[in-house]
Design an enzyme around this catalytic site. Sequence first.
Site, mmCIF file in Angstrom:
data_model
loop_
_atom_site.group_PDB
_atom_site.id
_atom_site.type_symbol
_atom_site.label_atom_id
_atom_site.label_comp_id
_atom_site.label_asym_id
_atom_site.label_seq_id
_atom_site.Cartn_x
_atom_site.Cartn_y
_atom_site.Cartn_z
ATOM 1 N N LEU A 71 0.819 -1.217 0.000
ATOM 2 C CA LEU A 71 0.000 0.000 0.000
ATOM 3 C C LEU A 71 0.849 1.260 0.000
ATOM 4 O O LEU A 71 0.437 2.291 -0.518
ATOM 5 C CB LEU A 71 -0.928 0.006 1.222
ATOM 6 C CG LEU A 71 -1.986 -1.088 1.289
ATOM 7 C CD1 LEU A 71 -2.727 -1.031 2.617
ATOM 8 C CD2 LEU A 71 -2.970 -0.959 0.127
ATOM 9 N N GLY A 72 2.031 1.164 0.589
ATOM 10 C CA GLY A 72 2.897 2.328 0.656
ATOM 11 C C GLY A 72 4.269 1.937 1.156
ATOM 12 O O GLY A 72 4.437 0.932 1.841
ATOM 13 N N GLY A 74 8.232 3.785 2.408
ATOM 14 C CA GLY A 74 9.018 4.976 2.685
ATOM 15 C C GLY A 74 10.223 4.642 3.532
ATOM 16 O O GLY A 74 10.548 3.457 3.745
ATOM 17 N N GLY A 76 10.551 4.864 6.616
ATOM 18 C CA GLY A 76 10.191 4.225 7.876
ATOM 19 C C GLY A 76 9.815 2.766 7.754
ATOM 20 O O GLY A 76 9.731 2.065 8.766
ATOM 21 N N VAL A 79 4.005 -0.554 4.225
ATOM 22 C CA VAL A 79 2.637 -0.888 4.642
ATOM 23 C C VAL A 79 2.053 -1.830 3.594
ATOM 24 O O VAL A 79 2.043 -1.523 2.398
ATOM 25 C CB VAL A 79 1.753 0.371 4.780
ATOM 26 C CG1 VAL A 79 0.347 -0.026 5.233
ATOM 27 C CG2 VAL A 79 2.364 1.346 5.777
ATOM 28 N N LYS A 94 1.653 -2.461 9.014
ATOM 29 C CA LYS A 94 2.740 -1.480 8.940
ATOM 30 C C LYS A 94 3.993 -2.099 9.551
ATOM 31 O O LYS A 94 4.054 -2.357 10.751
ATOM 32 C CB LYS A 94 2.340 -0.216 9.697
ATOM 33 C CG LYS A 94 3.328 0.930 9.602
ATOM 34 C CD LYS A 94 2.737 2.166 10.271
ATOM 35 C CE LYS A 94 3.644 3.370 10.146
ATOM 36 N NZ LYS A 94 3.021 4.576 10.761
ATOM 37 N N ASP A 188 1.872 16.063 12.112
ATOM 38 C CA ASP A 188 2.203 15.669 10.739
ATOM 39 C C ASP A 188 0.936 15.501 9.902
ATOM 40 O O ASP A 188 0.811 14.558 9.119
ATOM 41 C CB ASP A 188 3.010 14.366 10.745
ATOM 42 C CG ASP A 188 3.841 14.182 9.471
ATOM 43 O OD1 ASP A 188 4.011 15.161 8.726
ATOM 44 O OD2 ASP A 188 4.317 13.062 9.232
#
Length: 350
Positions: A71-72, A74, A76, A79, A94, A188
């Site tokens: 899904l994503g 980065g 960090g 996900v 996550k 954020d």
Amino acid sequence: MAVIRERRLPKGNLTLQLPIPEGAAAAAPATANDCCKGFSIPRLQPVAGPAPPVPSGGEHRLSDFEKIKVLGQGNGGTVYQVRHRRTGAVYALKTPVADDTLLRRQVLREVEILRSTDSNSVVRCHGVIPTPSGDVALLLEHMDAGSLESILAARGNRPFSEPALADIARQVLLGLSYLHSQKIVHRDIKPGNLLVNSSGEIKIADFGVSKIMRRSLDPCVSYVGTCAYMSPERFDPDSHGGNYDAYAADVWSLGLTVLELHLGHFPLLPPGQRPDWATLMCAICFGEPPELPETASSDFRDFISRCLQKESRKRWSVSQLLAHPFIAGRDQSEADRMFREVISTASTMS
């Protein structure tokens, strides 16, 4: 210009993440304008001390789930959309980058906050799962329409209508009202951290850099979160933070987010311009307010101006903004319908 102190910039917390339009990668990097000449950018300082222990999962194991898709992704971590092998229930998982002390602290902060919240405006955490690296993965509610950032991109950066924006602003303000009542500052708020489901519900996510205000005057001006959406007082509290209100930073970020969805690009830089730290700092602290199209209504103009006051004490509170005519003076069912139409359009175009 006020000197920015090194102690406010812990390592790895500052990001310059912005939605970069297609073709912008080939453009030359932007340089800071004259107001930033001679400005000394502080060095990143390491975070001292060992990483804290991770909490026990207990209820779930990674082997209970099958990965469906990413899904994503980065700095960090990643996900995933996952499915529980026995029940068939779909979640977002996550998973952090292994062996990163700072990221582990952020995950633990997120766990603490998600476990203490109970609101339909905040993404729900269904469990904390130990990983082989000794870290933890978060089993989160899956929001099937993505984020406001992904919806904007799927529509080819076509601006959202004002009724849809009013519905978005109302939902996010209700979420901020809840968080602030629990003494939580998100720090954020941006399109990528506002998740959406196909029913048109918006939920606030990603609490890794959030802060629980233990005392009313706790400082909340450190460089954490996404630099582009930071309020002026978080760069320069001496000039912009009079009568300090930590919660006002979330209002600024909401204003920028809503304006970005209205314009179709990040509002403080020209379309396609690649950001650097000094340029963003100057735009936020010293730049002129963004120009709105002539078609923008007076209520929308006023709403945005109330959010984007550079002096935090002049910024409207969440409760004041919820009563603003741009939101309170609108047919809510019509606004809901228009936002669902935006979601539907994005799903057909993606």
